[in-house]
Write an enzyme that holds these catalytic residues in place. Structure first.
Site, PDB file in Angstrom:
ATOM      1  N   HIS A 360       0.804  -1.213   0.000  1.00 43.23           N
ATOM      2  CA  HIS A 360       0.000   0.000   0.000  1.00 43.23           C
ATOM      3  C   HIS A 360       0.839   1.266   0.000  1.00 43.23           C
ATOM      4  O   HIS A 360       0.408   2.309  -0.490  1.00 43.23           O
ATOM      5  CB  HIS A 360      -1.053  -0.069   1.097  1.00 43.23           C
ATOM      6  CG  HIS A 360      -2.086  -1.088   0.725  1.00 43.23           C
ATOM      7  ND1 HIS A 360      -2.000  -2.385   1.142  1.00 43.23           N
ATOM      8  CD2 HIS A 360      -3.139  -1.014  -0.113  1.00 43.23           C
ATOM      9  CE1 HIS A 360      -2.994  -3.064   0.592  1.00 43.23           C
ATOM     10  NE2 HIS A 360      -3.701  -2.262  -0.166  1.00 43.23           N
ATOM     11  N   CYS A 676      -9.364  -2.936 -11.042  1.00 45.80           N
ATOM     12  CA  CYS A 676      -8.889  -1.823 -10.214  1.00 45.80           C
ATOM     13  C   CYS A 676      -7.550  -2.113  -9.538  1.00 45.80           C
ATOM     14  O   CYS A 676      -7.048  -1.302  -8.789  1.00 45.80           O
ATOM     15  CB  CYS A 676      -9.927  -1.447  -9.158  1.00 45.80           C
ATOM     16  SG  CYS A 676     -10.155  -2.728  -7.920  1.00 45.80           S
TER      17      CYS A 676
HETATM   18  C1  PEP Z   1      -6.462  -5.277  -5.070  1.00 44.45           C
HETATM   19  O1  PEP Z   1      -6.279  -6.169  -4.251  1.00 44.45           O
HETATM   20  O2  PEP Z   1      -6.189  -5.367  -6.279  1.00 44.45           O
HETATM   21  C2  PEP Z   1      -7.007  -3.995  -4.629  1.00 44.45           C
HETATM   22  C3  PEP Z   1      -7.417  -3.087  -5.471  1.00 44.45           C
HETATM   23  O3  PEP Z   1      -7.031  -3.755  -3.316  1.00 44.45           O
HETATM   24  P1  PEP Z   1      -5.762  -3.414  -2.383  1.00 44.45           P
HETATM   25  O4  PEP Z   1      -4.562  -3.267  -3.253  1.00 44.45           O
HETATM   26  O5  PEP Z   1      -6.104  -2.176  -1.671  1.00 44.45           O
HETATM   27  O6  PEP Z   1      -5.688  -4.616  -1.515  1.00 44.45           O
END
Ligand code: PEP
Ligand code: MG
Length: 756
Positions: A360, A676
């Site tokens: 993140h 996403c």
């Molecule tokens: C994903 O897992 O692709 C996602 C968009 O969520 P995060 O990266 O916040 O876990």
């Protein structure tokens, strides 16, 4: 054998540098195994040679002088075989290579094992013996085990040496890491040290008790001096009463008893930091069990004091991070919350020893357009402090103390890139379409107000993923309903008329809230995302109510739920969503306002949902593919594990197959589909996703103009043809190289590498 191994590895941890570590190893191996010769050769990959770096038993004058080609001698044989070579009579083996000066004529028994780190040969460890004798089998396994243990020590020191040598402008070499956020920066490295934590000191034993006691006394003396300085600095700034805290610290530290107690623990063989921890723990326990709140509170002072002594013991103070313009932040573990607090006008790039392109922190760096490298090769980051460095976020490379020629080269790249971005800006007002005019929804993943601005400027079609946990991370406690309403209102209003997809709280995994700590052995397979919010409906309902309240009067809200693994979870979410919706709808009606029902969807990221698509499609309005987690769960690769960085890739054929399968299964339904995960931010991958049939991509704001330019130069037919081609490939390298070639052929190489 285990004890022998322990004694050797313990001794190695005491070495100050690599050479000392190697000398200690050969010496200890001879002692422990009772053999006459032990040597270590290290690989010089630039010249394809092994160099004798340490020996016990052979001619010491050959150290650093004797070089053996990779395909020469018994050492070369060990390297080529990548496994042990075990000979009773070495000199009669065809590979034996006689070197006069070495003085190994009499040692006919030979056992050599390779030292390998992450598939790369770092060197060869060998033992030799005068009498023609087979070495025992457990001597062989012992040596293999030892080689695996020292390989990581060596790989660290290899990188450390690189940092030091680069000062003398040796041939330009770089340190590698995972490319986590595109871009290039030139600046000065500044380390952000984590605050020291006495509770995390590991148990370790020492042999030289007196030296350890001397270290402790020195650390205590330094702490006294620091406390006195602090107290003086505070004179006139705080009240006498507040200043007396420092006197209290001095008293605790000055009490004979405390120091004596720690020394006693050292005398039983513990290293000073652990001895300190043991003694402090006893005191903490006593203070924490006291009834009197004032005395109870003193436990925190004792812990603080212990951390200060620990800092002096480890000769590392917890320094404050005060960046100047052009600073490159370097830390052991850069977290999303650390980035959230950075002064963005000063910090020009980020380097983290841990993490990956989808951690993140990386996602946030991308959103902010900060070049970032995660998962750097093991090294002592302290050595980077204050050094000039170049960060190449495209290739995951850093150059330490670069020479002028390299700086000029990279300055040109930085300028080219700036020009290229200016040029891309011209596209901002154009619609998001492919070359043949087909519209693609290009949306932005957001977590920071700066994304909104970027998203609006670059012509995004809305917010495809708003990660609500990021504002939660900046708080000291769960934010109230009202403060959440403000956050969601800003974003819904900011993108009025465009879809705004708000994800419900997705904590756990690598996203921790400072006030809601979760300790698990396997956090990514544990309590995260919707699993937490369903177990804490009080938190979930407050958030849902806030989202609905913020959306009164707007029609652009979409809600997406993370980490759904089962239909039961989805149904329970719907129950709570309806409950919150009904409550707010009544409140809105009372005020004569209208609450419009949102579209509801899931993030498809747990593989089980692929096999329940039919049931999910019946329930939801849209599905957003979270490739970041989907890839890690599909390939069983922790998205932040350094050792697996080559395996974690969205070009893996299995990942592409799954993405194709999902789009095909959803084709006949009314469910909207989008991607996403970070994959959608990669112009190469975006081409393939569109080729498969995806028409919505949500990405980091910093990458939107790149993706926009890429898709504008390909027609749907071309992208379909490419997708059809790459889906037949068996390896990710092949997939990637074909896509890169297609990009270069269109003159779009600058979208995926430095330069234009
Ligand atoms: C994903 O897992 O692709 C996602 C968009 O969520 P995060 O990266 O916040 O876990
Ligand atoms: Mg996810």
């Amino acid at each position: 054998m285990f004890d022998k191994l322990e004694r050797i590895t313990q001794a190695v941890t005491l070495a100050d540098n690599r050479q000392q570590a190697l000398e200690l190893i050969v010496d200890k191996v001879c002692n422990e195994l009772q053999v006459e010769v032990c040597s270590i050769f290290l690989a010089d990959h630039e010249r394809d040679q092994f160099i004798l770096k340490a020996t016990q038993g052979l001619n010491l004058r050959c150290v650093d002088q004797l070089r053996i080609d990779f395909n020469e001698g018994l050492v070369g044989l060990v390297g080529q075989r990548g496994g042990p070579v075990h000979l009773e009579s070495a000199d009669s083996h065809p590979a034996f290579h006689y070197v006069e000066d070495v003085q190994e004529d009499d040692f006919s028994a030979y056992l050599g094992v390779p030292i390998i780190y992450q598939r790369r040969i770092l060197g060869v460890l060998s033992i030799q013996q005068r009498d023609a004798r087979q070495f025992e089998l457990d001597e062989e396994t012992f040596l293999i085990t030892l080689a695996t243990q020292i390989s990581s020590v060596l790989s660290n020191t290899e990188t450390d040496l690189l940092i030091d040598e680069s000062e003398q402008h040796r041939p330009v070499r770089c340190i590698h890491g995972i490319p986590a956020s595109n871009g290039v920066a030139i600046g000065v490295a500044k380390i952000m040290f984590p605050s020291l934590d006495i509770t995390r000191v590991p148990k370790r034993s020492v042999e030289d008790i007196d030296a350890e006691i001397r270290k402790l006394r020195k650390a205590v003396r330094r702490t006294h001096i620091q406390l006195e300085k602090m107290s003086n600095r505070m004179k006139g700034l705080v009240s006498e009463q507040e200043r007396s805290l420092f006197d209290a610290y001095q008293q605790i530290l000055g009490s004979e008893g405390l120091e004596k107690e720690i020394e006693e623990k050292i005398k039983s063989g513990n290293w000073a930091p652990f001895a300190l921890k043991m003694v402090i723990n006893e005191h903490l326990k006593a203070f924490r069990s006291m009834e009197d709140p004032y005395l109870k509170e003193r436990a925190n002072d004792i812990e603080d004091l212990a951390n200060r002594v620990l800092g002096n013991l480890l000769r590392r103070e917890s320094r404050k991070f005060e960046p100047q313009e052009g600073t490159i932040l370097v830390a052991e573990s850069v977290t999303a919350s650390m980035i959230a607090e950075l002064p963005l006008d000063k910090v020009s790039a980020v380097i983290s020893m841990t993490g990956s392109s989808t951690s993140h922190a990386a996602i946030l760096a991308k959103a902010l357009g900060l070049p970032a490298i995660m998962g750097l090769e093991p090294c002592q980051i302290g050595r980077l402090d204050g050094k000039n460095i170049i960060v190449d976020g495209y290739n995951g490379q850093i150059f330490v103390s670069p020479d002028l020629a390299l700086i000029n080269q990279y300055e040109k790249l930085v300028n080219d890139e700036l020009k290229f971005f200016k040029e891309l800006e011209k596209d901002h007002s154009l619609p998001n379409t492919c070359q043949d005019g087909t519209s693609i929804a290009l949306l932005v993943n957001s977590s920071h107000p700066i994304d909104f601005e970027k998203a609006q400027k670059s012509g995004a079609d809305g917010i495809g993923l708003y990660r609500t946990e990021i504002p939660f991370m900046r708080e000291q406690q769960f934010p109230s309903e009202e403060s959440q309403v403000q956050i969601y209102k800003n974003i819904l209003k900011g993108f009025d008329g465009m879809p705004v997809t708000i994800r419900t709280l997705d904590i756990g995994g690598d996203k921790q809230l400072p006030y809601f700590k979760i300790n698990e052995d396997n956090p990514f397979l544990g309590w995260r995302g919707v699993r937490i919010t369903l177990d804490h409906p009080e938190i979930f309902l407050v958030q849902l109510r806030a989202i609905f309240k913020a959306s009164i009067g707007t029609k652009n809200l979409k809600i997406v739920i993370p980490m759904i693994a089962t239909i039961d979870e989805l149904d329970e979410c719907y129950r709570l969503i309806h409950k919150a919706f009904d409550e707010i709808e009544i409140e809105a009606q009372d005020k004569g306002r209208k609450l419009y029902p949102p579209k509801i969807g899931i993030i498809l990221e747990v593989p089980s949902t692929i096999f329940q698509l039919k049931q999910i499609i019946e329930r939801v309005d849209f599905i957003s593919i979270g490739t970041n987690d989907l890839i890690q769960y599909l390939l069983a690769v922790d998205r932040n594990n350094l050792k697996l960085r080559n395996l974690y890739s969205h070009y893996q054929p299995a990942v592409l197959q799954v993405l194709k399968l999902v789009v095909e299964q959803c084709r006949s339904s009314k469910v909207e589909l989008q991607v996403c995960g970070e994959m959608a931010s990669d112009p190469l991958a975006a081409i393939i996703l569109i080729g498969f049939g995806y028409r919505g991509l949500s990405m980091s704001a910093g990458n939107l103009s790149r993706v926009k330019r890429a898709i504008s130069r390909f027609s749907i037919a071309e992208m379909e043809a490419l997708a059809k081609q790459v889906i037949t490939y068996e390896t990710e390298t092949k997939v990637k190289s074909v896509l890169l070639k297609a990009m270069e052929e269109k003159g779009l190489g600058g979208l995926v590498r430095a330069g234009n």
